[in-house]
Design an enzyme around this catalytic site. Structure first.
Site: not given
Ligand code: IDP
Ligand code: MG
Length: 136
Positions: A52, A115, A129, A118, A12
């Protein structure tokens, strides 16, 4: 039984910006992943929204799409036995503060939104994807 498969990985914007791409790619290789395809792209916001789409109803959807389209990313097709789950394990929990030691998000992640990586969450989504970025 063998389950050699592919998954989609993204480095990312926060990690690309901090020049962590090579280090993160080495982590994948060290952990037995083959990088079958790789390219650097800078998504339009509309493309991030499409990628997304499953998160459309979440309160963080708009910020998430702004963020993914905020700078260059590295998208990769990774291959390994049970690649989808293996990559999720290597990445660690979504929130870096909850991610286990040794995981990519623990090592490199800054916050729940920044983070660093992905990874597809299922083999079905991996196919979708991978097609999103690499369909010929
Ligand atoms: P993942 O990346 O671990 O699969 P997902 O639930 O699919 O997590 O969420 C996609 C992305 O959205 C996450 O990687 C994170 O960057 C962002 N995200 C998820 N939950 C939150 C939140 O509560 N606040 C802000 N960003 C979030
Ligand atoms: Mg996800």
């Amino acid at each position: 039984m063998s389950n050699y498969e592919q998954t989609l990985s993204i480095i990312k914007p926060d990690a690309v910006e901090r020049n962590l791409s090579e280090e993160i790619k080495n982590e994948f290789k060290k952990n037995g992943f083959k990088i079958k395809e790789e390219k650097k792209v800078h998504l339009e916001k509309s493309e991030a929204e499409k990628f997304y789409l499953v998160h459309q109803s979440k309160p963080f959807y708009n910020d998430l799409c702004d963020y993914l389209s905020s700078g260059p990313i590295i998208v990769m097709v990774l291959e390994k036995e049970n690649a989808v789950i293996a990559n999720r394990e290597l990445m660690g929990a979504t929130n870096p503060s909850e991610a286990r030691d040794g995981t990519l998000r623990k090592k490199y992640g800054i916050s729940i939104d920044k983070n660093s990586v992905h990874g597809s969450d299922s083999t079905d989504n991996a196919r979708i994807e991978i097609d999103f970025f690499f369909k010929k």
